[in-house]
Each structure stands twice: as structure tokens, then as C-alpha cells.
Write a protein that holds these residues in place. Structure first.
Motif, short mmCIF file in Angstrom:
data_model
loop_
_atom_site.label_atom_id
_atom_site.label_comp_id
_atom_site.label_asym_id
_atom_site.label_seq_id
_atom_site.Cartn_x
_atom_site.Cartn_y
_atom_site.Cartn_z
N LEU A 19 38.34 42.41 35.70
CA LEU A 19 38.77 42.53 37.09
C LEU A 19 40.05 41.75 37.36
O LEU A 19 40.94 42.24 38.07
CB LEU A 19 37.66 42.07 38.04
N SER A 20 40.17 40.57 36.78
CA SER A 20 41.39 39.78 37.02
C SER A 20 42.61 40.44 36.39
O SER A 20 43.72 40.32 36.91
CB SER A 20 41.21 38.34 36.51
N ALA A 21 42.42 41.18 35.30
CA ALA A 21 43.55 41.88 34.67
C ALA A 21 44.04 43.05 35.54
O ALA A 21 45.17 43.52 35.36
CB ALA A 21 43.14 42.39 33.29
N ASP A 81 33.53 46.05 30.35
CA ASP A 81 33.86 44.67 30.70
C ASP A 81 34.36 43.93 29.47
O ASP A 81 33.89 44.16 28.35
CB ASP A 81 32.68 43.96 31.35
N GLY A 82 35.35 43.11 29.67
CA GLY A 82 36.01 42.43 28.56
C GLY A 82 37.29 43.11 28.13
O GLY A 82 38.08 42.54 27.39
N ASP A 83 37.53 44.36 28.58
CA ASP A 83 38.76 45.07 28.27
C ASP A 83 39.91 44.50 29.09
O ASP A 83 39.75 44.23 30.29
CB ASP A 83 38.64 46.57 28.58
N ILE A 84 41.07 44.37 28.44
CA ILE A 84 42.26 43.85 29.12
C ILE A 84 43.44 44.75 28.80
O ILE A 84 43.92 44.76 27.66
CB ILE A 84 42.58 42.41 28.67
N PRO A 85 43.93 45.53 29.78
CA PRO A 85 45.13 46.32 29.55
C PRO A 85 46.32 45.39 29.28
O PRO A 85 46.44 44.33 29.89
CB PRO A 85 45.32 47.09 30.86
N GLN A 86 47.20 45.82 28.37
CA GLN A 86 48.32 44.99 27.95
C GLN A 86 49.61 45.41 28.65
O GLN A 86 49.65 46.42 29.35
CB GLN A 86 48.47 45.07 26.43
N GLU A 87 50.66 44.65 28.43
CA GLU A 87 51.95 44.82 29.09
C GLU A 87 52.40 46.29 29.12
O GLU A 87 52.28 47.01 28.14
CB GLU A 87 53.00 43.99 28.35
#
Length: 166
Positions: A19-21, A81-87
Motif C-alpha cells: 500500500l505504501s508503494a 501483498d509484499g509486491d513493490i512496483p519499481q521505478e
């Protein structure tokens, strides 16, 4: 704008990381709402969902179906959950949601994905089980069964799983 569907199975910390990402995409006007699919009743996950302004749905399977019905937008970003999209992911999704075809999902590249994941995806498709759309931007009509999906288009962005929640 898009709806983000997040399957929560690793706990509230993993959900909070994902969510923070998404905050920059909310600020940019890309993400309009979020739906969290929890495998069971969990008070802490409910508090995290409430704090984020997300809709929480308790489902006892790993299906996206209930989340699709609660989504307010046509394009759905499916994450675990735990997934983080990158730049660069916000621009890649904006372009795809604007110019992409509804019957053709866009898939994030995963650095950690290997041949076993591809094999598992193919096996699910062969037996007709619910597609695992994690890491894809999918049109709602595909997940509702109104459109037959074509093969995914690779997006010009990466997604990684936080190593703590792998």
C-alpha cells in the motif's frame, strides 16, 4: 484511473509495504481505489485497510472474483501483498491503460520470476482454473469472463517482492 486489487496472505506488514508503494500513484491520479482480498478475518489487516481507505473483502480462496465485483474502475492492477512496483511503473501503467486493448492484459516484468512460474501459469490456463493475474493490469471485462484474454503484453516496468515477504 485504475483500481488496485491486493491479495493479503502474508500479514499486515506485507500489505502495508504494498500500500505504501502505491501512494505516488494515488497522488499522480492513477490509482482511484483499492480492494484488499483477505484469506480470513484479521483485525489488523482490517485496520490497515481502513487506514488506507481501501475496501476489505474476506474470501476463502485465492480468486480475484469478489474483488473484481467491488472494483470501481475498468482497469485492475492485481498484486499480492509484499509486491513493490519499481521505478517508472506509473508512466507504464498510464500509457497501457490509455492505449491498451481491453482483451490484452499488461504484465509487469519480475526479476525473480523464473521458468517454474511460467510453467505454473501455463498449467492453470490449460485446466481452465482462475488465472493468476498477480502483477498484471487487466481489464475488468476479462476477469468477469466477458472477454477472452489474449496473451499478456510485457510492460516497460518491473515489480519485485520485498525479500522479507518472499
Amino acid at each position: 484511473m485504475i483500481t488496485v486489487l491486493i491479495r493479503a496472505s502474508r500479514g499486515p506488514e506485507a500489505l502495508a509495504v504494498t500500500l505504501s508503494a502505491l501512494v505516488p500513484a494515488v497522488a499522480a491520479g492513477l490509482v482511484g481505489d483499492a480492494v484488499i482480498l483477505s484469506a480470513g478475518q484479521d483485525e489488523t489487516i482490517a485496520m490497515v485497510a481502513d487506514a488506507a481507505g481501501a475496501t476489505l473483502i474476506v474470501t476463502h480462496d485465492r480468486s480475484w472474483a469478489l474483488g473484481v465485483k467491488a472494483a470501481r474502475r475498468d482497469w485492475l492492477l492485481c498484486l499480492d501483498d509484499g509486491d513493490i512496483p519499481q521505478e517508472g511503473w506509473i508512466q507504464a501503467l498510464e500509457r497501457f491503460a490509455t492505449f491498451g486493448r481491453p482483451d490484452q492484459p499488461g504484465r509487469f516484468k519480475r526479476r525473480s520470476a523464473g521458468p517454474l512460474r511460467a510453467l505454473a501459469q501455463a498449467a492453470l490456463a490449460l485446466v481452465g482454473r482462475d488465472r493468476d493475474c498477480s502483477g498484471e493490469l487487466v481489464h475488468k471485462r476479462v476477469l468477469l469472463g466477458e472477454l477472452k484474454p489474449r496473451s499478456s503484453v510485457s510492460l516497460a516496468a518491473f515489480i519485485e517482492r520485498d525479500p522479507f515477504f518472499a
